[in-house]
Each structure stands twice: as C-alpha cells, then as structure tokens.
Motif scaffolding. Structure first.
Motif, PDB file in Angstrom:
ATOM      1  N   GLY A 109       6.178 -27.853 -83.527  1.00 30.87           N
ATOM      2  CA  GLY A 109       7.369 -27.336 -84.195  1.00 30.87           C
ATOM      3  C   GLY A 109       7.246 -27.274 -85.704  1.00 30.87           C
ATOM      4  O   GLY A 109       8.245 -27.231 -86.418  1.00 30.87           O
ATOM      5  N   ILE A 110       6.009 -27.272 -86.202  1.00 27.82           N
ATOM      6  CA  ILE A 110       5.761 -27.237 -87.646  1.00 27.82           C
ATOM      7  C   ILE A 110       5.185 -25.870 -88.005  1.00 27.82           C
ATOM      8  O   ILE A 110       4.247 -25.400 -87.358  1.00 27.82           O
ATOM      9  CB  ILE A 110       4.756 -28.347 -88.051  1.00 27.82           C
ATOM     10  CG1 ILE A 110       5.325 -29.726 -87.688  1.00 27.82           C
ATOM     11  CG2 ILE A 110       4.406 -28.267 -89.536  1.00 27.82           C
ATOM     12  CD1 ILE A 110       4.305 -30.853 -87.758  1.00 27.82           C
ATOM     13  N   ASP A 111       5.740 -25.245 -89.042  1.00 22.14           N
ATOM     14  CA  ASP A 111       5.208 -23.966 -89.523  1.00 22.14           C
ATOM     15  C   ASP A 111       3.838 -24.226 -90.141  1.00 22.14           C
ATOM     16  O   ASP A 111       3.734 -24.926 -91.147  1.00 22.14           O
ATOM     17  CB  ASP A 111       6.164 -23.357 -90.552  1.00 22.14           C
ATOM     18  CG  ASP A 111       5.656 -22.042 -91.130  1.00 22.14           C
ATOM     19  OD1 ASP A 111       4.631 -21.513 -90.647  1.00 22.14           O
ATOM     20  OD2 ASP A 111       6.282 -21.544 -92.078  1.00 22.14           O
ATOM     21  N   PRO A 112       2.770 -23.673 -89.560  1.00 23.43           N
ATOM     22  CA  PRO A 112       1.433 -23.966 -90.074  1.00 23.43           C
ATOM     23  C   PRO A 112       1.063 -23.225 -91.361  1.00 23.43           C
ATOM     24  O   PRO A 112       0.145 -23.641 -92.066  1.00 23.43           O
ATOM     25  CB  PRO A 112       0.516 -23.515 -88.935  1.00 23.43           C
ATOM     26  CG  PRO A 112       1.274 -22.434 -88.261  1.00 23.43           C
ATOM     27  CD  PRO A 112       2.730 -22.814 -88.376  1.00 23.43           C
ATOM     28  N   THR A 113       1.783 -22.148 -91.676  1.00 27.80           N
ATOM     29  CA  THR A 113       1.374 -21.298 -92.800  1.00 27.80           C
ATOM     30  C   THR A 113       1.248 -22.054 -94.121  1.00 27.80           C
ATOM     31  O   THR A 113       0.238 -21.886 -94.817  1.00 27.80           O
ATOM     32  CB  THR A 113       2.314 -20.084 -92.939  1.00 27.80           C
ATOM     33  OG1 THR A 113       2.360 -19.431 -91.666  1.00 27.80           O
ATOM     34  CG2 THR A 113       1.803 -19.104 -93.975  1.00 27.80           C
ATOM     35  N   PRO A 114       2.209 -22.921 -94.503  1.00 30.02           N
ATOM     36  CA  PRO A 114       2.029 -23.633 -95.778  1.00 30.02           C
ATOM     37  C   PRO A 114       0.831 -24.594 -95.779  1.00 30.02           C
ATOM     38  O   PRO A 114       0.278 -24.901 -96.831  1.00 30.02           O
ATOM     39  CB  PRO A 114       3.331 -24.427 -95.947  1.00 30.02           C
ATOM     40  CG  PRO A 114       4.312 -23.794 -95.021  1.00 30.02           C
ATOM     41  CD  PRO A 114       3.518 -23.192 -93.907  1.00 30.02           C
TER      42      PRO A 114
ATOM     43  N   TYR B 275      -0.205 -27.285 -84.981  1.00 24.71           N
ATOM     44  CA  TYR B 275       1.051 -27.499 -85.713  1.00 24.71           C
ATOM     45  C   TYR B 275       2.212 -26.759 -85.046  1.00 24.71           C
ATOM     46  O   TYR B 275       3.307 -27.305 -84.915  1.00 24.71           O
ATOM     47  CB  TYR B 275       0.913 -27.054 -87.174  1.00 24.71           C
ATOM     48  CG  TYR B 275       0.172 -28.066 -88.017  1.00 24.71           C
ATOM     49  CD1 TYR B 275       0.607 -29.373 -88.134  1.00 24.71           C
ATOM     50  CD2 TYR B 275      -0.979 -27.703 -88.719  1.00 24.71           C
ATOM     51  CE1 TYR B 275      -0.075 -30.307 -88.903  1.00 24.71           C
ATOM     52  CE2 TYR B 275      -1.672 -28.620 -89.499  1.00 24.71           C
ATOM     53  CZ  TYR B 275      -1.208 -29.927 -89.578  1.00 24.71           C
ATOM     54  OH  TYR B 275      -1.884 -30.840 -90.343  1.00 24.71           O
ATOM     55  N   ARG B 276       1.982 -25.517 -84.618  1.00 26.79           N
ATOM     56  CA  ARG B 276       3.038 -24.737 -83.954  1.00 26.79           C
ATOM     57  C   ARG B 276       3.575 -25.462 -82.725  1.00 26.79           C
ATOM     58  O   ARG B 276       4.772 -25.490 -82.496  1.00 26.79           O
ATOM     59  CB  ARG B 276       2.508 -23.359 -83.546  1.00 26.79           C
ATOM     60  CG  ARG B 276       3.108 -22.240 -84.350  1.00 26.79           C
ATOM     61  CD  ARG B 276       2.665 -20.859 -83.860  1.00 26.79           C
ATOM     62  NE  ARG B 276       1.835 -20.263 -84.908  1.00 26.79           N
ATOM     63  CZ  ARG B 276       0.526 -20.202 -84.934  1.00 26.79           C
ATOM     64  NH1 ARG B 276      -0.197 -20.631 -83.937  1.00 26.79           N
ATOM     65  NH2 ARG B 276      -0.105 -19.667 -85.950  1.00 26.79           N
TER      66      ARG B 276
ATOM     67  N   SER C 192      -3.660 -24.257 -86.623  1.00 27.50           N
ATOM     68  CA  SER C 192      -2.352 -23.597 -86.699  1.00 27.50           C
ATOM     69  C   SER C 192      -1.593 -23.763 -85.382  1.00 27.50           C
ATOM     70  O   SER C 192      -0.397 -24.073 -85.373  1.00 27.50           O
ATOM     71  CB  SER C 192      -2.510 -22.097 -87.006  1.00 27.50           C
ATOM     72  OG  SER C 192      -2.933 -21.909 -88.325  1.00 27.50           O
ATOM     73  N   ASP C 193      -2.290 -23.543 -84.274  1.00 30.07           N
ATOM     74  CA  ASP C 193      -1.671 -23.697 -82.960  1.00 30.07           C
ATOM     75  C   ASP C 193      -1.229 -25.141 -82.745  1.00 30.07           C
ATOM     76  O   ASP C 193      -0.152 -25.402 -82.196  1.00 30.07           O
ATOM     77  CB  ASP C 193      -2.637 -23.256 -81.861  1.00 30.07           C
ATOM     78  CG  ASP C 193      -2.008 -23.314 -80.481  1.00 30.07           C
ATOM     79  OD1 ASP C 193      -0.928 -22.709 -80.289  1.00 30.07           O
ATOM     80  OD2 ASP C 193      -2.591 -23.965 -79.593  1.00 30.07           O
TER      81      ASP C 193
ATOM     82  N   GLU D 109      -2.691 -18.072 -94.280  1.00 28.46           N
ATOM     83  CA  GLU D 109      -2.762 -16.913 -93.392  1.00 28.46           C
ATOM     84  C   GLU D 109      -4.188 -16.776 -92.865  1.00 28.46           C
ATOM     85  O   GLU D 109      -5.144 -17.021 -93.575  1.00 28.46           O
ATOM     86  CB  GLU D 109      -2.389 -15.632 -94.154  1.00 28.46           C
ATOM     87  CG  GLU D 109      -0.947 -15.595 -94.615  1.00 28.46           C
ATOM     88  CD  GLU D 109       0.040 -15.401 -93.465  1.00 28.46           C
ATOM     89  OE1 GLU D 109      -0.342 -14.823 -92.427  1.00 28.46           O
ATOM     90  OE2 GLU D 109       1.177 -15.848 -93.619  1.00 28.46           O
TER      91      GLU D 109
END
Length: 143
Positions: free
Chosen positions: A123-128, A119-120, A116-117, A132
C-alpha cells in the motif's frame, strides 16, 4: 562480438534462475520487440532482499546480466539494491559489447520493478522511493 569469460559463465551457468511462488515483489520489464523480457522475483525480510530469482527470455547477454544483477542485490538492503546501476552490472561482468548495453539496463530496471511491486503490495506508492521505470521503445531500453 566478443563476450568476457564472466558473461559466458553467467550465460552458461546462470545463478538464481527460476520462479518464486511466494515472492514479496515481482517485476517484469522488456518488450517483445526488443526480444528480451526479464522477470525478477524478490523475497524481503526486515528491508533486506533475502532471496531473488529471475526468468529471462532473451539473448545470452540478457541472461548473464539478469544472473549478475541477482547476485549483486541478494542479501542487500532495499535502499542499497535500488542503487544498482546498469554500469555496475556491466563492470561486474567485465564489460558488454556496445550493442548489448541495453541488457544491463533491463537488469537494473527489473530489480527496480520488483521493488516497486513490493511497495505497491504494502500500500505504499513506490514512485518517490524507486522513481519511474521507463518503458522499452524501438528495441532499446534506456534509463
């Protein structure tokens, strides 16, 4: 409480221990109330986790599951690493006592938190992609 030989081996001689100063993603999961905190570091090239390290504060099972999780995702494509389950970690360690299953859940969550980090930071939202990552509550962590 009996631990398998593999759990004891990964506890006594953990693989991939340490910090990674130039990590592409860092994930930390756990809760001081749990007594187990895991931090995972990943290095990624062409969507492949080329290196992974961990620092874990916790019991022997937490250290063993961290070690095994890093072995299971190193060299894997991110999409395959995200398929890692706590059950796969437990099976690779030849099982865990029921009261220590939450350690394998933490290991799964730590890998997902590092991705997740990663991707963040791009600049990419990792949630999809990652989903969670639940918080630890009341001393146990659940997926």
């Amino acid at each position: 409480m009996a631990y398998s030989e593999k759990v004891m081996e990964h506890f006594a001689n953990p693989h991939n221990v340490g910090e990674m100063k130039d990590a592409d993603g860092v994930g930390e999961v756990g809760n001081p109330k749990c007594g187990d905190i895991m931090r995972m570091y990943i290095k990624v090239e062409d969507d492949v986790i080329t290196d992974v390290k961990f620092m874990t504060f916790g019991c022997g099972a937490a250290i063993a599951t961290s070690s095994m999780a890093t072995d299971l995702v190193k060299g894997k494509r991110i999409e395959d690493a995200l398929k890692l389950t706590n059950k796969a970690v437990m099976e690779a360690l030849d099982g865990l006592p029921p009261v220590k299953v939450h350690c394998s859940v933490l290991a799964e969550q730590a890998i997902k938190a590092a991705v997740s980090d990663y991707y963040r930071r791009r600049g990419i939202d990792p949630t999809p992609i990652v989903g969670e990552i639940p918080e630890c509550e009341e001393g146990h962590c659940h997926v």
